[in-house]
Design a protein around this motif. Structure first.
Motif, PDB file in Angstrom:
ATOM      1  N   THR A   1      29.843  89.731  30.083  1.00 56.49           N
ATOM      2  CA  THR A   1      30.412  88.433  30.455  1.00 56.49           C
ATOM      3  C   THR A   1      29.442  87.707  31.357  1.00 56.49           C
ATOM      4  N   ASP A   2      29.770  87.625  32.638  1.00 49.91           N
ATOM      5  CA  ASP A   2      28.890  86.904  33.564  1.00 49.91           C
ATOM      6  C   ASP A   2      27.657  87.706  33.934  1.00 49.91           C
ATOM      7  N   GLU A   3      27.634  89.009  33.574  1.00 53.07           N
ATOM      8  CA  GLU A   3      26.523  89.867  33.976  1.00 53.07           C
ATOM      9  C   GLU A   3      25.475  89.986  32.878  1.00 53.07           C
ATOM     10  N   GLU A   4      25.585  89.181  31.819  1.00 53.98           N
ATOM     11  CA  GLU A   4      24.658  89.293  30.703  1.00 53.98           C
ATOM     12  C   GLU A   4      23.201  89.206  31.147  1.00 53.98           C
ATOM     13  N   ASP A   5      22.913  88.196  31.937  1.00 51.69           N
ATOM     14  CA  ASP A   5      21.519  87.948  32.294  1.00 51.69           C
ATOM     15  C   ASP A   5      20.959  88.979  33.267  1.00 51.69           C
ATOM     16  N   SER A   6      21.844  89.664  34.001  1.00 52.61           N
ATOM     17  CA  SER A   6      21.370  90.609  35.007  1.00 52.61           C
ATOM     18  C   SER A   6      21.194  92.021  34.444  1.00 52.61           C
ATOM     19  N   LEU A   7      21.688  92.271  33.227  1.00 49.87           N
ATOM     20  CA  LEU A   7      21.546  93.598  32.645  1.00 49.87           C
ATOM     21  C   LEU A   7      20.099  93.854  32.243  1.00 49.87           C
ATOM     22  N   ARG A   8      19.716  95.119  32.289  1.00 55.48           N
ATOM     23  CA  ARG A   8      18.390  95.487  31.814  1.00 55.48           C
ATOM     24  C   ARG A   8      18.312  95.282  30.310  1.00 55.48           C
ATOM     25  N   ILE A   9      17.115  94.920  29.837  1.00 58.05           N
ATOM     26  CA  ILE A   9      16.919  94.695  28.413  1.00 58.05           C
ATOM     27  C   ILE A   9      17.263  95.952  27.621  1.00 58.05           C
ATOM     28  N   SER A  10      16.910  97.117  28.129  1.00 54.00           N
ATOM     29  CA  SER A  10      17.182  98.364  27.416  1.00 54.00           C
ATOM     30  C   SER A  10      18.683  98.569  27.232  1.00 54.00           C
ATOM     31  N   ASP A  11      19.467  98.273  28.283  1.00 56.63           N
ATOM     32  CA  ASP A  11      20.923  98.419  28.175  1.00 56.63           C
ATOM     33  C   ASP A  11      21.488  97.423  27.160  1.00 56.63           C
ATOM     34  N   LEU A  12      20.963  96.210  27.181  1.00 60.87           N
ATOM     35  CA  LEU A  12      21.416  95.185  26.243  1.00 60.87           C
ATOM     36  C   LEU A  12      21.145  95.625  24.806  1.00 60.87           C
ATOM     37  N   LEU A  13      19.941  96.133  24.545  1.00 59.63           N
ATOM     38  CA  LEU A  13      19.565  96.559  23.201  1.00 59.63           C
ATOM     39  C   LEU A  13      20.390  97.758  22.751  1.00 59.63           C
ATOM     40  N   GLN A  14      20.644  98.700  23.666  1.00 62.26           N
ATOM     41  CA  GLN A  14      21.415  99.885  23.307  1.00 62.26           C
ATOM     42  C   GLN A  14      22.856  99.529  22.978  1.00 62.26           C
ATOM     43  N   GLN A  15      23.427  98.633  23.785  1.00 64.16           N
ATOM     44  CA  GLN A  15      24.803  98.238  23.535  1.00 64.16           C
ATOM     45  C   GLN A  15      24.910  97.471  22.216  1.00 64.16           C
ATOM     46  N   ALA A  16      23.940  96.613  21.957  1.00 67.83           N
ATOM     47  CA  ALA A  16      23.927  95.861  20.701  1.00 67.83           C
ATOM     48  C   ALA A  16      23.769  96.802  19.510  1.00 67.83           C
ATOM     49  N   SER A  17      22.925  97.824  19.657  1.00 70.19           N
ATOM     50  CA  SER A  17      22.704  98.781  18.579  1.00 70.19           C
ATOM     51  C   SER A  17      23.996  99.484  18.198  1.00 70.19           C
ATOM     52  N   GLU A  18      24.756  99.894  19.214  1.00 70.39           N
ATOM     53  CA  GLU A  18      26.003 100.592  18.934  1.00 70.39           C
ATOM     54  C   GLU A  18      27.025  99.665  18.281  1.00 70.39           C
ATOM     55  N   ILE A  19      27.107  98.425  18.734  1.00 68.93           N
ATOM     56  CA  ILE A  19      28.049  97.469  18.141  1.00 68.93           C
ATOM     57  C   ILE A  19      27.678  97.181  16.692  1.00 68.93           C
ATOM     58  N   GLN A  20      26.384  96.963  16.430  1.00 67.26           N
ATOM     59  CA  GLN A  20      25.953  96.656  15.072  1.00 67.26           C
ATOM     60  C   GLN A  20      26.196  97.825  14.133  1.00 67.26           C
ATOM     61  N   ARG A  21      25.939  99.040  14.615  1.00 68.34           N
ATOM     62  CA  ARG A  21      26.162 100.212  13.767  1.00 68.34           C
ATOM     63  C   ARG A  21      27.645 100.363  13.432  1.00 68.34           C
ATOM     64  N   HIS A  22      28.490 100.118  14.435  1.00 65.94           N
ATOM     65  CA  HIS A  22      29.932 100.196  14.201  1.00 65.94           C
ATOM     66  C   HIS A  22      30.377  99.086  13.253  1.00 65.94           C
ATOM     67  N   ASN A  23      29.791  97.894  13.385  1.00 67.08           N
ATOM     68  CA  ASN A  23      30.133  96.792  12.487  1.00 67.08           C
ATOM     69  C   ASN A  23      29.807  97.124  11.043  1.00 67.08           C
ATOM     70  N   GLU A  24      28.651  97.744  10.834  1.00 68.90           N
ATOM     71  CA  GLU A  24      28.239  98.093   9.479  1.00 68.90           C
ATOM     72  C   GLU A  24      29.226  99.053   8.833  1.00 68.90           C
ATOM     73  N   THR A  25      29.761  99.975   9.639  1.00 72.05           N
ATOM     74  CA  THR A  25      30.723 100.933   9.112  1.00 72.05           C
ATOM     75  C   THR A  25      32.064 100.268   8.828  1.00 72.05           C
ATOM     76  N   SER A  26      32.543  99.492   9.792  1.00 74.78           N
ATOM     77  CA  SER A  26      33.871  98.883   9.657  1.00 74.78           C
ATOM     78  C   SER A  26      33.897  97.752   8.638  1.00 74.78           C
ATOM     79  N   LEU A  27      32.724  97.102   8.391  1.00 78.82           N
ATOM     80  CA  LEU A  27      32.694  95.960   7.483  1.00 78.82           C
ATOM     81  C   LEU A  27      32.236  96.325   6.083  1.00 78.82           C
ATOM     82  N   LEU A  28      32.116  97.647   5.844  1.00 74.78           N
ATOM     83  CA  LEU A  28      31.660  98.107   4.535  1.00 74.78           C
ATOM     84  C   LEU A  28      32.611  97.592   3.445  1.00 74.78           C
TER      85      LEU A  28
END
Length: 446
Positions: free
Chosen positions: A112-139
């Protein structure tokens, strides 16, 4: 109520409570497995975890409510062979579970408001997990969308699409809107929509291409009412005129031997524009190519506002648009009231300058495309795109920094889809939208 009926109801109640207890117990065991895997104590045995809990809706209600939550497989960062830490993406997933169960309204996942303060690595890891879950659920969801659209095209003769403003809708939301449209069609079966195009967007109306716009926030009754009252004759007229305009533009460009001729939306539907195309085509047929054909890579944009056209037709005194050269994209702008002689004269005098700008623009586009491919390959990305509002210089700058940091980033970015943008924004669960990464990110934030 006799004793046998009462005894039967009590037995049924006990069986239901036992069933609820068994289901809750299974989910608690599954949650323990999930936590062990997230902490690195064991390997996850399945790609996703599906939890079912039966819980009281509130403290005053005796009725149990069913809560279903699916979490993607947890990811682990090992700090040493015997020590691991739960990643932010997994913490967010657990927060979603607790939020769904009503345990806390302050742990729901996502940035939310902490988007810009998060480390890039955390942002990428969280996005990776969401995208992987999306691929499974949207099959299979995309295939369903195609099937429904084809059914509407074949069954009703209507082509359906979504406007760009609704690009953030999940596939599930899009499918729900298509089902709503199907219900709207059923409510107005007497209306002949064969050959029409429906655009689901944020308003109602008929655009200059003949598309019938529907507001996605309304229901099938309001959609049906609009379709029943819409001026379908005018809509088909606009479609035919748009097809005719495109054909005329191609003909004029071929006769003048230029790359293309085009205009803006408000002028394209004005009768004066079609008259201009017809007049230029007739004159070019007699005079041949402008500049002997040396401007075949030059685009020409026809300009002029409705107010100026009113002044021109009425021969009133007002500030009129004149010829100009666009130095950014490299095209020549021509007023819609000008004749072929003046048009050829201006292009022959200033066309070389426009071509130089056009060449620079194309070289920048080619360089950006090459840099995009290189960056996507180095970071092992599935897709790399750019926000429409992002300048080409900023896109190049971001690609350069991503490529330079490929060694540090690859372990986080492999398989990801990223859109370079003005802000960080996680993919939305249930959608195909990629991770938005700020173009001016700093590798020190990794």
């Amino acid at each position: 109520m006799d004793f046998e009926e009462f005894s039967s109801k009590v037995s049924l109640f006990i069986l239901e409570m036992f069933h609820f207890q068994v289901v809750n117990q299974r989910s608690f065991q599954l949650l323990q497995e999930y936590l062990n895997a997230a902490k690195g104590f064991s390997s996850p045995e399945q790609h996703s975890y599906h939890f079912i809990f039966y819980l009281h809706g509130d403290t005053t209600s005796e009725k149990l409510e069913k809560v279903e939550v699916s979490l993607p497989c947890p990811q682990v960062r090992f700090l040493s062979p015997n020590r691991a830490t739960i990643l932010p993406a997994t913490r967010a997933a657990l927060g979603n579970l607790l939020f769904a169960c009503g345990l806390s309204r302050h742990v729901k996942g996502g940035l939310t408001d902490e988007e810009d303060s998060l480390r890039i690595s955390d942002l990428l890891q969280q996005a990776s997990e969401i995208q992987r879950h999306n691929e499974t659920s949207l099959l299979g969801m995309e295939q369903k969308l195609v099937v429904v659209k084809n059914a509407m095209c074949i069954g009703r003769g209507v082509r359906v699409s979504f406007c760009s403003a609704l690009a953030g809708l999940t596939l599930k939301q899009q499918l729900a809107l298509l089902h709503t449209l199907g219900k709207a069609f059923d409510l107005c079966k007497e209306i002949k929509l064969l050959g029409h195009s429906v655009l689901i967007g944020d308003r109602y109306g008929v655009d200059n291409l003949g598309n019938l716009w529907l507001n996605h926030e309304d229901n099938e009754e309001k959609w049906s009412a609009f379709l029943s009252a819409a001026d379908l004759v005018t809509a088909l007229k606009y479609k035919r005129e748009a097809t005719l305009r495109r054909a005329k533009e191609l003909k004029v460009a071929k006769l003048m031997e230029i790359e293309m001729i085009f205009t803006h939306d408000s002028l394209s539907i004005h009768p004066r524009y079609l008259r201009f195309l017809n007049e230029i085509a007739e004159s070019a047929l007699q005079h041949g190519a402008v500049g002997g054909g040396k401007f075949y890579e030059l685009p020409v944009k026809v300009i002029g506002s409705p107010n100026e056209l009113g002044c021109y037709e009425g021969e009133k005194k007002c500030s009129m648009t004149t010829f100009e050269v666009d130095d950014t994209m490299g095209f020549v702008a021509v007023p819609v009231w000008e004749n072929l002689t003046n048009m050829y004269s201006f292009i022959e005098q200033h066309g070389e300058k426009a071509l130089e700008s056009r060449q620079r623009f194309k070289q920048l586009e080619e360089r950006l495309e090459e840099m995009k491919k290189k960056t996507r390959k180095l970071l092992k990305l599935r897709h790399l795109t750019f926000d429409k509002g992002l300048s080409r210089d900023k896109c190049l700058s971001a690609c350069t920094r991503l490529s330079r940091s490929a060694r540090e980033l690859t372990r986080y970015t492999e398989g990801l889809s990223i859109c370079l943008s003005h802000e960080n924004q996680l993919p939305e669960p249930g959608s195909k939208r990629p991770l938005c990464l700020k173009w001016d990110f700093s590798i020190s934030e990794l």
